[in-house]
Design a protein around this motif. Structure first.
Motif, PDB file in Angstrom:
ATOM      1  N   PRO A   1     -20.468   2.074  21.138  1.00 23.03           N
ATOM      2  CA  PRO A   1     -20.617   3.116  22.158  1.00 23.03           C
ATOM      3  C   PRO A   1     -21.908   3.892  21.948  1.00 23.03           C
ATOM      4  O   PRO A   1     -22.420   4.006  20.823  1.00 23.03           O
ATOM      5  CB  PRO A   1     -19.392   4.003  21.922  1.00 23.03           C
ATOM      6  CG  PRO A   1     -18.414   3.138  21.198  1.00 23.03           C
ATOM      7  CD  PRO A   1     -19.234   2.203  20.375  1.00 23.03           C
ATOM      8  N   GLU A   2     -22.442   4.443  23.038  1.00 21.10           N
ATOM      9  CA  GLU A   2     -23.722   5.141  22.961  1.00 21.10           C
ATOM     10  C   GLU A   2     -23.669   6.359  22.039  1.00 21.10           C
ATOM     11  O   GLU A   2     -24.646   6.713  21.383  1.00 21.10           O
ATOM     12  CB  GLU A   2     -24.152   5.565  24.368  1.00 21.10           C
ATOM     13  CG  GLU A   2     -24.452   4.379  25.286  1.00 21.10           C
ATOM     14  CD  GLU A   2     -24.922   4.828  26.648  1.00 21.10           C
ATOM     15  OE1 GLU A   2     -24.976   6.059  26.856  1.00 21.10           O
ATOM     16  OE2 GLU A   2     -25.236   3.971  27.493  1.00 21.10           O
ATOM     17  N   TRP A   3     -22.487   7.017  21.981  1.00 26.37           N
ATOM     18  CA  TRP A   3     -22.405   8.235  21.158  1.00 26.37           C
ATOM     19  C   TRP A   3     -22.534   7.943  19.664  1.00 26.37           C
ATOM     20  O   TRP A   3     -22.869   8.821  18.864  1.00 26.37           O
ATOM     21  CB  TRP A   3     -21.086   8.973  21.408  1.00 26.37           C
ATOM     22  CG  TRP A   3     -19.850   8.185  21.054  1.00 26.37           C
ATOM     23  CD1 TRP A   3     -19.125   7.394  21.867  1.00 26.37           C
ATOM     24  CD2 TRP A   3     -19.225   8.131  19.763  1.00 26.37           C
ATOM     25  NE1 TRP A   3     -18.072   6.836  21.204  1.00 26.37           N
ATOM     26  CE2 TRP A   3     -18.103   7.287  19.898  1.00 26.37           C
ATOM     27  CE3 TRP A   3     -19.494   8.715  18.531  1.00 26.37           C
ATOM     28  CZ2 TRP A   3     -17.255   7.001  18.834  1.00 26.37           C
ATOM     29  CZ3 TRP A   3     -18.638   8.439  17.473  1.00 26.37           C
ATOM     30  CH2 TRP A   3     -17.533   7.588  17.627  1.00 26.37           C
ATOM     31  N   MET A   4     -22.289   6.684  19.268  1.00 26.71           N
ATOM     32  CA  MET A   4     -22.390   6.340  17.859  1.00 26.71           C
ATOM     33  C   MET A   4     -23.820   6.475  17.341  1.00 26.71           C
ATOM     34  O   MET A   4     -24.054   6.812  16.183  1.00 26.71           O
ATOM     35  CB  MET A   4     -21.896   4.905  17.648  1.00 26.71           C
ATOM     36  CG  MET A   4     -20.386   4.745  17.706  1.00 26.71           C
ATOM     37  SD  MET A   4     -19.564   5.578  16.340  1.00 26.71           S
ATOM     38  CE  MET A   4     -20.073   4.548  14.971  1.00 26.71           C
ATOM     39  N   GLY A   5     -24.793   6.212  18.217  1.00 27.73           N
ATOM     40  CA  GLY A   5     -26.184   6.373  17.794  1.00 27.73           C
ATOM     41  C   GLY A   5     -26.497   7.813  17.453  1.00 27.73           C
ATOM     42  O   GLY A   5     -27.120   8.120  16.432  1.00 27.73           O
ATOM     43  N   THR A   6     -26.041   8.743  18.334  1.00 30.29           N
ATOM     44  CA  THR A   6     -26.263  10.170  18.075  1.00 30.29           C
ATOM     45  C   THR A   6     -25.535  10.618  16.813  1.00 30.29           C
ATOM     46  O   THR A   6     -26.072  11.376  15.987  1.00 30.29           O
ATOM     47  CB  THR A   6     -25.770  11.000  19.282  1.00 30.29           C
ATOM     48  OG1 THR A   6     -26.433  10.540  20.459  1.00 30.29           O
ATOM     49  CG2 THR A   6     -26.045  12.471  19.071  1.00 30.29           C
ATOM     50  N   TYR A   7     -24.299  10.131  16.666  1.00 29.81           N
ATOM     51  CA  TYR A   7     -23.498  10.501  15.481  1.00 29.81           C
ATOM     52  C   TYR A   7     -24.161   9.999  14.197  1.00 29.81           C
ATOM     53  O   TYR A   7     -24.230  10.709  13.196  1.00 29.81           O
ATOM     54  CB  TYR A   7     -22.098   9.910  15.613  1.00 29.81           C
ATOM     55  CG  TYR A   7     -21.227  10.161  14.414  1.00 29.81           C
ATOM     56  CD1 TYR A   7     -20.645  11.409  14.196  1.00 29.81           C
ATOM     57  CD2 TYR A   7     -20.978   9.131  13.500  1.00 29.81           C
ATOM     58  CE1 TYR A   7     -19.851  11.632  13.089  1.00 29.81           C
ATOM     59  CE2 TYR A   7     -20.175   9.353  12.387  1.00 29.81           C
ATOM     60  CZ  TYR A   7     -19.620  10.610  12.191  1.00 29.81           C
ATOM     61  OH  TYR A   7     -18.827  10.822  11.090  1.00 29.81           O
ATOM     62  N   GLY A   8     -24.690   8.773  14.234  1.00 33.40           N
ATOM     63  CA  GLY A   8     -25.356   8.218  13.065  1.00 33.40           C
ATOM     64  C   GLY A   8     -26.583   9.024  12.682  1.00 33.40           C
ATOM     65  O   GLY A   8     -26.854   9.262  11.506  1.00 33.40           O
ATOM     66  N   ASP A   9     -27.352   9.449  13.722  1.00 28.83           N
ATOM     67  CA  ASP A   9     -28.534  10.278  13.449  1.00 28.83           C
ATOM     68  C   ASP A   9     -28.131  11.594  12.790  1.00 28.83           C
ATOM     69  O   ASP A   9     -28.802  12.086  11.861  1.00 28.83           O
ATOM     70  CB  ASP A   9     -29.294  10.546  14.748  1.00 28.83           C
ATOM     71  CG  ASP A   9     -29.947   9.290  15.305  1.00 28.83           C
ATOM     72  OD1 ASP A   9     -30.117   8.330  14.510  1.00 28.83           O
ATOM     73  OD2 ASP A   9     -30.265   9.267  16.511  1.00 28.83           O
ATOM     74  N   MET A  10     -27.034  12.213  13.288  1.00 29.35           N
ATOM     75  CA  MET A  10     -26.593  13.490  12.741  1.00 29.35           C
ATOM     76  C   MET A  10     -26.175  13.342  11.279  1.00 29.35           C
ATOM     77  O   MET A  10     -26.531  14.159  10.420  1.00 29.35           O
ATOM     78  CB  MET A  10     -25.428  14.033  13.559  1.00 29.35           C
ATOM     79  CG  MET A  10     -24.910  15.381  13.067  1.00 29.35           C
ATOM     80  SD  MET A  10     -23.446  15.916  13.938  1.00 29.35           S
ATOM     81  CE  MET A  10     -22.250  14.725  13.287  1.00 29.35           C
ATOM     82  N   VAL A  11     -25.407  12.302  10.968  1.00 22.57           N
ATOM     83  CA  VAL A  11     -24.960  12.078   9.588  1.00 22.57           C
ATOM     84  C   VAL A  11     -26.151  11.834   8.671  1.00 22.57           C
ATOM     85  O   VAL A  11     -26.205  12.328   7.536  1.00 22.57           O
ATOM     86  CB  VAL A  11     -23.976  10.889   9.539  1.00 22.57           C
ATOM     87  CG1 VAL A  11     -23.659  10.505   8.083  1.00 22.57           C
ATOM     88  CG2 VAL A  11     -22.697  11.231  10.269  1.00 22.57           C
ATOM     89  N   THR A  12     -27.129  11.091   9.164  1.00 23.34           N
ATOM     90  CA  THR A  12     -28.325  10.824   8.362  1.00 23.34           C
ATOM     91  C   THR A  12     -29.079  12.115   8.062  1.00 23.34           C
ATOM     92  O   THR A  12     -29.546  12.353   6.943  1.00 23.34           O
ATOM     93  CB  THR A  12     -29.251   9.836   9.092  1.00 23.34           C
ATOM     94  OG1 THR A  12     -28.540   8.635   9.367  1.00 23.34           O
ATOM     95  CG2 THR A  12     -30.477   9.520   8.246  1.00 23.34           C
ATOM     96  N   LEU A  13     -29.206  12.977   9.066  1.00 22.83           N
ATOM     97  CA  LEU A  13     -29.884  14.252   8.869  1.00 22.83           C
ATOM     98  C   LEU A  13     -29.131  15.129   7.875  1.00 22.83           C
ATOM     99  O   LEU A  13     -29.741  15.802   7.031  1.00 22.83           O
ATOM    100  CB  LEU A  13     -30.031  14.980  10.220  1.00 22.83           C
ATOM    101  CG  LEU A  13     -31.034  14.361  11.201  1.00 22.83           C
ATOM    102  CD1 LEU A  13     -30.958  15.060  12.551  1.00 22.83           C
ATOM    103  CD2 LEU A  13     -32.455  14.453  10.635  1.00 22.83           C
TER     104      LEU A  13
END
Length: 253
Positions: A15-27
């Motif tokens: 899902p598209e939201w997984m990309g945003t979630y992954g970026d947040m966790v990385t940050l």
């Protein structure tokens, strides 16, 4: 048909939201790594924390509780304030010096020194301070109390509260117009110790109290002469700062 096949291929991806979630966790990970790099870490404490997560939340394999190691307790002790550490060290040194004095004077079997959570407890069997059925301090006992007072008047102990407690066994006192029951005897003994320390050693009366408990706070069953001897005692408790608030006298007044 080609369009339908293309839509099906898209659905098979994340899902598209997984990309945003992954970026947040990385940050967030970068943020905590940055904090970690700027801090000093106690290796023992860090290891204890890691061990405590074993088996929790399915993150790591192993047990689910903190490992019972000596260094964990040491790590917790390291979190005490500087004042508490100094106080503990002072009480340990006082215990050592008093025990050495008692041993050198052959009193270590009649006066017991116990470093408890509330403070340092000095337990005098009644024959050390008083004759049977009396509340007048013996000459030898005055020497002991003078020695102890030299420490109580030092800077590291001058603000410590001192509680004096008189205790008896359950044998009724022989008729005595001065002390008709064990209540009067236990109170008189504690009061005379307080009076001596205040009037002869310079102890501030605001930091000392006397209590008599008769037979009702025994340390052993009153079922033998030996146990009854243990219960006939005077306790001197030098309180640590955190327990002074429970006393009726406020030292800051």
């Amino acid at each position: 048909m080609a369009k339908k096949k293309k839509e099906e291929e898209v659905k098979q991806g994340a899902p598209e939201w997984m990309g945003t979630y992954g970026d947040m966790v990385t940050l967030l990970l970068c943020f905590f790594v940055l904090l970690f790099s700027m801090s000093s870490v106690d290796a023992q404490k860090f290891q204890a924390i890691i061990q405590s997560f074993n088996g929790s939340l399915g993150m790591l394999s192993g047990g689910t509780t903190i490992v019972d190691k000596e260094y964990i307790g040491k790590g917790l002790n390291d979190d005490k304030s500087i004042d508490q550490k100094q106080e503990t060290e002072n009480f340990n040194n006082l215990e050592k010096q008093i025990k050495e004095y008692l041993k050198n004077n052959g009193l270590d079997k009649d006066v017991f020194v116990m470093n408890e959570s509330a403070g340092l407890l000095l337990r005098f069997q009644d024959n050390v301070l008083f004759d049977s059925g009396k509340a007048d301090l013996k000459l030898k006992s005055k020497e002991i109390l003078r020695y102890i007072s030299t420490f109580l008047n030092k800077n590291e102990f001058k603000n410590k509260f001192i509680r004096i407690e008189g205790h008896t066994d359950n044998d009724p006192i022989r008729y005595n117009h001065k002390y008709p029951t064990n209540w009067e005897l236990s109170v008189a003994r504690a009061s005379n110790v307080v009076r001596f320390l205040v009037e002869n050693t310079g102890i501030d009366p605001k930091r000392i109290s006397a209590s008599g408990y008769s037979e009702y706070h025994p340390v052993a069953p009153n079922n033998s002469p030996e146990n009854k001897a243990k219960n006939r005692r005077v306790d001197i408790l030098i309180l640590k700062n955190q327990f002074i608030k429970d006393e009726p006298i406020r030292l800051e007044d």
